[in-house]
Design a protein around this motif. Structure first.
Motif, short mmCIF file in Angstrom:
data_model
loop_
_atom_site.label_atom_id
_atom_site.label_comp_id
_atom_site.label_asym_id
_atom_site.label_seq_id
_atom_site.Cartn_x
_atom_site.Cartn_y
_atom_site.Cartn_z
N ALA A 502 0.84 -1.20 0.00
CA ALA A 502 0.00 0.00 0.00
C ALA A 502 0.87 1.24 0.00
N MET A 503 0.43 2.26 -0.75
CA MET A 503 1.15 3.53 -0.82
C MET A 503 0.13 4.67 -0.86
N ALA A 504 0.50 5.81 -0.27
CA ALA A 504 -0.36 6.99 -0.31
C ALA A 504 0.51 8.23 -0.17
N PRO A 505 0.14 9.34 -0.84
CA PRO A 505 0.87 10.60 -0.65
C PRO A 505 0.90 10.99 0.82
N THR A 506 2.00 11.53 1.27
CA THR A 506 2.17 11.83 2.70
C THR A 506 1.15 12.84 3.21
N ASP A 507 0.60 13.68 2.31
CA ASP A 507 -0.35 14.70 2.75
C ASP A 507 -1.78 14.19 2.79
N LEU A 508 -2.02 12.97 2.35
CA LEU A 508 -3.38 12.44 2.31
C LEU A 508 -3.81 12.03 3.72
N PRO A 509 -5.02 12.46 4.18
CA PRO A 509 -5.46 12.13 5.55
C PRO A 509 -5.99 10.69 5.63
N VAL A 510 -5.07 9.75 5.79
CA VAL A 510 -5.43 8.33 5.81
C VAL A 510 -4.72 7.63 6.96
N VAL A 511 -5.22 6.44 7.29
CA VAL A 511 -4.51 5.55 8.20
C VAL A 511 -3.30 5.03 7.45
N ARG A 512 -2.13 5.21 8.05
CA ARG A 512 -0.91 4.84 7.33
C ARG A 512 -0.69 3.34 7.29
N SER A 513 -0.93 2.66 8.40
CA SER A 513 -0.58 1.25 8.46
C SER A 513 -1.55 0.51 9.38
N VAL A 514 -1.88 -0.73 8.97
CA VAL A 514 -2.67 -1.65 9.78
C VAL A 514 -1.89 -2.96 9.85
N GLU A 515 -1.54 -3.39 11.06
CA GLU A 515 -0.71 -4.60 11.21
C GLU A 515 -1.32 -5.53 12.26
N PRO A 516 -1.58 -6.80 11.91
CA PRO A 516 -1.43 -7.39 10.59
C PRO A 516 -2.48 -6.86 9.62
N SER A 517 -2.12 -6.88 8.33
CA SER A 517 -2.99 -6.27 7.32
C SER A 517 -4.23 -7.11 7.04
N GLY A 518 -4.27 -8.34 7.52
CA GLY A 518 -5.39 -9.25 7.31
C GLY A 518 -4.90 -10.67 7.46
N GLY A 519 -5.80 -11.63 7.20
CA GLY A 519 -5.39 -13.03 7.23
C GLY A 519 -6.24 -13.86 8.17
N ASP A 520 -5.75 -15.08 8.42
CA ASP A 520 -6.45 -16.04 9.26
C ASP A 520 -5.80 -16.10 10.63
N PHE A 521 -6.64 -16.27 11.66
CA PHE A 521 -6.16 -16.21 13.04
C PHE A 521 -6.75 -17.34 13.84
N SER A 522 -6.12 -17.64 14.97
CA SER A 522 -6.47 -18.82 15.76
C SER A 522 -7.67 -18.57 16.65
N VAL A 523 -8.56 -19.53 16.69
CA VAL A 523 -9.63 -19.49 17.67
C VAL A 523 -9.01 -19.62 19.06
N GLY A 524 -9.57 -18.91 20.02
CA GLY A 524 -9.04 -18.95 21.38
C GLY A 524 -8.12 -17.81 21.70
N TYR A 525 -7.75 -16.99 20.69
CA TYR A 525 -6.87 -15.85 20.91
C TYR A 525 -7.58 -14.57 20.49
N ASP A 526 -7.61 -13.58 21.37
CA ASP A 526 -8.14 -12.29 20.97
C ASP A 526 -7.28 -11.72 19.84
N LEU A 527 -7.94 -11.06 18.90
CA LEU A 527 -7.25 -10.49 17.75
C LEU A 527 -6.78 -9.08 18.08
N GLU A 528 -5.47 -8.87 18.04
CA GLU A 528 -4.90 -7.54 18.28
C GLU A 528 -4.43 -6.94 16.96
N ILE A 529 -4.91 -5.74 16.65
CA ILE A 529 -4.58 -5.04 15.41
C ILE A 529 -3.95 -3.70 15.78
N GLU A 530 -2.74 -3.45 15.26
CA GLU A 530 -2.06 -2.18 15.53
C GLU A 530 -2.36 -1.19 14.41
N ILE A 531 -2.88 -0.05 14.80
CA ILE A 531 -3.22 1.03 13.87
C ILE A 531 -2.15 2.11 13.98
#
Length: 749
Positions: A502-531
């Motif tokens: 993903a790329m965006a101009p530095t002046d654009l008012p957007v969320v820069r990064s979401v980690e992990p960006s997506g995917g499959d995760f284990s049942v039994g674990y809360d999902l933590e997403i860093e914004i």
């Protein structure tokens, strides 16, 4: 209404606070001398009317006396409304089994609870353990002062039991033990009245180490498991123990011990009964250099050489364990660290899997043709760009096509930008079969490699994320996906991965990064997403969003995970494990796994007009991020909740809503205090059960020469001047014994 220091000038013996209650209220009062530790405490219900609190220092001295004073009120009907929905949603947590075979032990959980039924009929809970050498022990229990109170007592090979010292919202023991057998007992000494059904919640932290070691008291850290095959070997709760030659464990913070400023090597044992593969990943976030590994069979100490390795502060090594019969191995972690740190730790992810697992995850049969990222990318001026590949990978043919004669993979993606851009690249893969890295180059001077994200308990099995972030100037660039040769012993292997670019101009008012960006995760674990926002953000009133409960509530309400059937909202929000004091762009959202539908895709969304940039432009989430909670037969489900930073949220959603209501009441609707400080300091003795009373009696016998302190409650409908000292209402008196020279007597009228 009060949590501050009260000063008695020399010769002054009394302090008075006047107030009026409009509704029946619960009140807790605590006062502690800063110099001596002498304390007094009161808890009870008060009816509406004018009231006053009189604090009396019974021994008037010729010097100033400072005491930490806490007074907390809450309306009984409002408290009932807040806590009743949670009353039947928690069970009594099991206390840990303490094992000290290695000389070290560490336990930390922030989500401990006592059920309503057990709270109303509490029996002391005891943990037995033995130390073989002189050892340090630190034990801390944290709770909410207004709602409950806990006491820890250490007994056994001691002249007399050691009672935990009360702090603000805590009870703790910090002492040295001689070799011997000990009991650590937990008492619930105060809970809400039976008419208010509440399950007391608390955190428990236990740390034991040989004498001479430095101890860190962070409850976010765990001890390295010592036996991956044993149910009591320390891996339960983080993915273990091992079953059928398979285990995958993840810990965001593993405790490092120091002795005389030298970091102590740690080790774990495990046994496999057939040829298997092991990948181990350690990450140092606040320390410099690396964690070295030594792997060898316990029987002959002949070192096993990794078949692939990436060294540095983030160290990944892949091993093949060739055995024909059950063999016990020892993995040694050797800190090679030059920086001293108050609470040293490392992140750990480890997977051990049989050959059948490797063949399943590297075979091309039934997977069709893997997609590969676009090799030539065109980015129009001023426009963002996104490419997400949920199922990407190299087949044997494409791997050979983009590798040199020695097997080094190098896949090139070319692009050109006309203005300054933020770039975000994420590759996720299974480290037991792949070791990809991303590198961005712009000859002749610019070259940047990504880093591996710290181990994330939400990611299943051996999945890790390689993350490259940069701000780039106008020019030509090449983004490489690289991997060194890996000989897995599998015929014609495929190398799958998930791709996000993903790329965006530095002046654009957007969320820069979401980690992990997506995917499959284990049942039994809360999902933590860093914004990560591209810059500091503001609320609708144009106030900077900082590290406050109000800001956390706003961020939590702004993001949702949405499916075709339902939405999942964050249960808590916190900064990263090591946030910068003035960096408010990073936030970690925790979504409770139990609210997800299994195998259902959820898309991350940012609600419009929730957060803004400095020019009041609405921040947008441009790219698509899809997550699924999977119930996999390959990954043994383990119910586990990642640790929450105690400075921000002990009790999840309950505190977020409680905090919001507190702000509203502060405007003037009604009066409520929900004390949220870690260092509250009640110090009192209430009636326990027969065993507890016996213990207290023994302790009082030891302290028979100490002075008495009293707490009195006088409930009247008059002012302070009209109220009699000990008559005209109910009198409650609780005796304390203390050998200090300051003695306080709070009275509520």
């Amino acid at each position: 209404i009060l949590d501050d220091y009260v000063i008695w000038p020399a010769g002054v013996s009394e302090k008075i606070i006047n107030f009026t209650l409009n509704k029946p209220s619960l009140v807790r009062i605590n006062i502690v001398s800063i110099r001596s530790g002498s304390s007094a405490n009161y808890t009870g219900s008060l009816s509406p009317g004018p009231r006053s609190i009189s604090f009396t220092k019974q021994f008037v001295e010729n010097t100033d006396v400072v005491a930490r004073t806490e007074i907390a009120f809450t309306q009984l009907d409002l408290l009932d409304t807040l806590i009743r929905p949670y009353a039947n949603k928690c069970e009594t947590s099991n206390l840990p089994s303490i094992h000290t075979e290695s000389g070290f032990y560490h336990f930390a959980r922030d989500d401990m609870a006592v059920s309503v039924q057990d709270a109303n009929n509490w029996r002391p809970k005891t943990m037995h353990f033995q130390v073989l050498e002189e050892s340090l022990i630190y034990v801390r229990v944290e709770f909410e002062f207004l709602l409950s109170d806990f006491l820890i007592v250490l007994s056994g090979s001691l002249p007399a039991p050691i009672r935990g010292r009360n702090g603000w919202n805590t009870n703790e023991i910090n002492t040295v033990l001689a070799p011997g057998i000990y009991d650590l007992t937990l008492y619930l000494t105060y809970g809400l009245p039976a008419t208010l059904p509440y399950c007391p919640q608390y955190s428990l932290h236990i740390l034991i180490a040989p004498a001479g070691h430095s101890l860190c008291t962070s409850s976010q850290l765990i001890m390295l498991p010592w036996d991956l095959n044993d149910n009591s070997g320390g891996s339960a709760g983080i993915g273990g123990p091992m079953k059928d030659n398979y285990v995958a464990i993840t810990a965001s913070g593993v405790y490092l011990f120091k002795k005389q400023n030298v970091y102590t090597p740690l080790s774990m044992d495990f046994e496999v009964s057939a040829t298997s593969y092991m990948a181990v990943f350690t990450s140092l976030e606040q320390l410099w250099r690396t964690i070295e590994y030594e792997l060898y069979p316990v029987s002959n100490s002949s070192a096993v050489t990794p078949i692939a390795e990436i060294e540095g502060e983030q160290h990944i090594a892949l091993y093949k364990l060739t055995v024909s019969r059950p063999t016990k191995f020892r993995l040694k972690f050797i800190p090679d660290i030059f920086i001293d740190y108050q609470c040293p730790f490392f992140g750990l992810k480890l997977i051990i899997a049989p050959t059948s697992y490797i063949k399943t995850h590297t075979t091309c049969v039934g997977k069709g043709s893997f997609a590969l990222p676009r090799k030539d990318v065109y980015i129009p001026e001023g426009q963002p760009y996104e490419e997400n590949l949920e199922i990407a990978g190299f087949t044997p043919e494409t791997f050979r096509q983009y590798s040199n004669s020695s097997g080094h993979l190098s896949y090139a993606i070319k692009f050109y930008v006309l203005e300054e851009y933020n770039i975000d690249v994420q590759i996720s893969f299974n480290m037991v079969s792949n070791l990809f890295i991303a590198t961005l180059e712009s000859p002749p001077y610019f070259s940047l490699s990504g880093t591996y994200e710290p181990p994330n308990p939400s990611l299943p099995g051996g999945i890790v994320v390689h993350h490259l972030q940069a701000t780039i100037s106008p020019g030509n660039y090449t983004l490489f996906i690289r991997q060194d040769p890996i000989n897995l012993g599998v015929e014609k292997p495929c190398f799958p991965f998930t791709w996000s670019f993903a790329m965006a101009p530095t002046d654009l008012p957007v969320v820069r990064s979401v980690e992990p960006s997506g995917g499959d995760f284990s049942v039994g674990y809360d999902l933590e997403i860093e914004i990560q926002f591209a810059f500091p953000v503001y609320n609708s009133s144009h106030h900077l969003i900082t590290r406050t409960p109000e800001s956390e509530a706003l961020i939590a309400s702004a993001f949702i995970l949405s499916s075709d059937h339902d939405n999942v909202t964050p249960s808590s929000v916190r900064p990263p494990l090591l946030p910068s004091e003035d960096d408010y762009t990073f936030w970690v959202l925790r979504f409770p796994w139990a609210q997800f539908r299994v195998n259902t895709p959820y898309t991350l969304k940012l609600k419009p007009n929730s957060v803004f940039d400095s020019r009041s432009r609405d921040i947008k989430l441009l790219y698509t991020h899809v997550y699924r909670i999977l119930l996999s037969t390959e990954i043994p489900p383990v119910v586990h909740t990642p640790t929450i930073s105690p400075e921000h949220s002990h009790f999840g959603t309950f505190l977020i809503y409680f905090g919001s209501i507190t702000v509203f009441l502060a405007i003037g609707v009604c009066l409520i205090i929900f004390i949220w400080r870690r260092w509250k300091k009640p110090d009192y003795e209430t009636k326990l059960d027969a065993e507890g009373e016996s213990l207290v009696a023994r302790m009082e016998e030891r302290e028979k020469d100490r002075d008495n302190t009293a707490i009195e409650l006088v409930e009247t409908q008059g002012t302070t001047e009209d109220a009699p000292e000990t008559s005209g209402g109910d009198l409650i008196k609780m005796d304390f014994k203390d050998d200090k020279d300051e003695d306080f007597n709070p009275r509520v009228q």
